[in-house]
Design an enzyme around this catalytic site. Structure first.
Site, PDB file in Angstrom:
ATOM      1  CB  SER A  60     -20.738  -2.801  10.549  1.00  0.00           C
ATOM      2  OG  SER A  60     -20.308  -2.560   9.362  1.00  0.00           O
ATOM      3  CE  LYS A 114     -18.548  -0.578   6.628  1.00  0.00           C
ATOM      4  NZ  LYS A 114     -17.258  -0.055   6.871  1.00  0.00           N
ATOM      5  CG  ASP A 120     -17.247   3.166   8.510  1.00  0.00           C
ATOM      6  OD1 ASP A 120     -16.364   4.235   8.054  1.00  0.00           O
ATOM      7  OD2 ASP A 120     -16.925   1.977   8.664  1.00  0.00           O
ATOM      8  CG  ASP A 133     -12.148   2.335  11.035  1.00  0.00           C
ATOM      9  OD1 ASP A 133     -10.992   1.824  11.782  1.00  0.00           O
ATOM     10  OD2 ASP A 133     -12.886   1.859  10.507  1.00  0.00           O
TER      11      ASP A 133
HETATM   12  O1  OSB Z   1     -14.585   0.386   8.151  1.00  0.00           O
HETATM   13  O2  OSB Z   1     -15.037  -0.486   9.871  1.00  0.00           O
HETATM   14  C1  OSB Z   1     -14.764  -0.752   8.808  1.00  0.00           C
HETATM   15  C2  OSB Z   1     -14.881  -4.611   7.585  1.00  0.00           C
HETATM   16  C3  OSB Z   1     -13.907  -4.509   7.023  1.00  0.00           C
HETATM   17  C4  OSB Z   1     -13.088  -3.365   7.098  1.00  0.00           C
HETATM   18  C5  OSB Z   1     -13.274  -2.220   7.510  1.00  0.00           C
HETATM   19  C6  OSB Z   1     -14.592  -1.999   8.116  1.00  0.00           C
HETATM   20  C7  OSB Z   1     -15.549  -3.184   8.220  1.00  0.00           C
HETATM   21  C8  OSB Z   1     -16.683  -3.198   9.112  1.00  0.00           C
HETATM   22  C9  OSB Z   1     -17.392  -4.305   9.065  1.00  0.00           C
HETATM   23  O3  OSB Z   1     -17.274  -2.189   9.109  1.00  0.00           O
HETATM   24  C10 OSB Z   1     -17.351  -4.504  10.820  1.00  0.00           C
HETATM   25  C11 OSB Z   1     -17.325  -6.052  11.040  1.00  0.00           C
HETATM   26  O4  OSB Z   1     -18.666  -6.387  11.226  1.00  0.00           O
HETATM   27  O5  OSB Z   1     -16.426  -6.973  11.564  1.00  0.00           O
HETATM   28 MG    MG Z   2     -14.924   1.748   9.769  1.00  0.00          MG
END
Ligand code: OSB
Ligand code: MG
Length: 380
Positions: free
Chosen positions: A147, A175, A200, A250
């Protein structure tokens, strides 16, 4: 281990003797930005549960603020201390008793998951059994995804994508934020026409953005994760009806009930099942099975976890419902020092492995806990 002996182990009663809460603050290698905020230091709540013989560890998914999700580190500590811990200390319990012991508390899945995870680790250690076996899973190699947060410039983003492609991550998540999505995706597709990619939004779009989001179909995305408000299953269903690209939920999914509603309403074709956000491993396993029955693909998300949380999330991916690569990437991209010995590393194929030792299968580094700890409380 046979299914029968695992089943027996899950029914063994234990007495909870001592519980501790720890808050650590660990600097991130580079800040992580999404549509909601920028994280510079990871503030993480850990729990330990002891039966007087062994200690089980867990990492809570809650963040310090209620921006991504409504629970916070402080709300989790309060709910745990006032309602959940008394319920597990009332009399001896087995892990299978837990849903019923917690049934009187509405919501607060992150608090419940934290306790369940620590108990699983404790029971696994007491019975020399790794967590994936306790869950009925199979040891296998886990395809890893990454991510990537919102970057200061498009060039910077291209560098990060290039790095991830070279590391052989199985898919890349970007993101996005309202207003920059099409421009960014156009440049990514110019430079990387064929990579497996998703976006995302972390709920940054509203009901007026249906057309803008429908246009995302042109970028051949694996999915669009959480475009609308977490409570708005209806709006997600409207968008899913209008586009070819699958919608992935999510933060809308706080447990089994929302998963059922989302599937019945056709709000998504994919689910990001974070065990730490849906109330724990057992609830996540139930949701996975539901997804599998209904032809919904699923994957395991992350919350910038340390080695403890990553191990929890890896064990769960031993189950067959997780059909797509998740967000459990290697620890070193976030932290220069992990708090466990068995830090998550990527192999040459872009995969990671499930720990094999008892419980969550990681060895805590007391020196690192000491170094980063900002709060410690013993609850007897
Ligand atoms: O929306 O998936 C999400 C991190 C913190 C809070 C929400 C999200 C995320 C990530 C990072 O997308 C995922 C990771 O590498 O742990
Ligand atoms: Mg997410």
């Amino acid at each position: 281990m046979t299914t029968e002996s695992i089943q027996m182990m899950l029914q063994i009663k234990l007495t909870v003797k001592r519980i501790e809460l720890h808050i650590l603050e660990i600097p991130l290698q580079t800040p992580f930005t999404n549509s909601l905020k920028t994280v510079r230091n990871k503030e993480v709540l850990l729990m330990t549960i002891s039966d007087g013989e062994e200690i089980g560890w867990s990492e809570c998914a809650a963040e310090p603020d209620p921006f991504y999700y409504w629970e916070t580190i402080k709300s989790v500590m309060d709910i745990a201390k006032i309602y959940l811990i008394p319920a597990i200390k009332a009399k001896p319990l087995s892990i299978l008793d837990l849903p019923q012991r917690f049934n009187h508390v509405r919501g607060h899945p992150m608090a419940k998951a934290m306790i369940e995870n620590a108990l699983f680790d404790l029971i696994g250690k007491r019975n020399a059994t790794p967590l994936y076996q306790m869950l009925g899973g199979e040891h296998r190699s886990i395809a890893s995804g990454i991510s990537i947060g919102i970057q200061d410039s498009t060039d910077q983003l291209m560098l990060k994508i290039n790095e991830s492609v070279n590391k052989k991550y199985h898919r890349i998540k970007i993101k996005i934020k309202k207003g920059m999505e099409h421009q960014t995706l156009q440049e990514i597709r110019r430079q990387f026409p064929a990579i497996r990619m998703l976006v995302d939004a972390n709920s940054c779009y509203g009901i007026d953005d249906l057309n803008l989001l429908s246009d995302l179909d042109q970028w051949s995305l694996m999915m669009i994760e959480q475009p609308f408000h977490p409570n708005d299953l209806f709006q997600h269903a409207r968008l899913q009806e209008a586009i070819r690209t699958p919608i992935c939920l999510d933060e809308s999914i706080s447990g089994f009930h929302q998963a059922v509603s989302a599937i019945r309403m056709r709000s998504c074709r994919i689910m990001n099942i974070k065990q730490g956000r849906v109330g724990g491993l057992m609830e996540a396993a139930k949701i996975q099975a539901l997804c599998k029955e209904n032809g919904i693909d699923a994957w395991a998300g992350g919350m910038l976890e340390t080695g403890i949380g990553r191990a929890q999330n890896l064990h769960l991916q031993s189950l067959p419902g997780y059909t797509l690569p998740g967000d459990v990437s290697e620890t070193s991209r976030y932290f220069s020092e992990d708090i466990v010995e068995e830090t998550v590393r990527l192999d040459a194929d872009g995969s990671v492995s499930i720990p094999v030792k008892s419980g969550i299968g990681v060895t805590i580094r007391p020196d690192r806990i000491q170094k980063y700890r900002t709060f410690h409380q013993v609850i007897t």
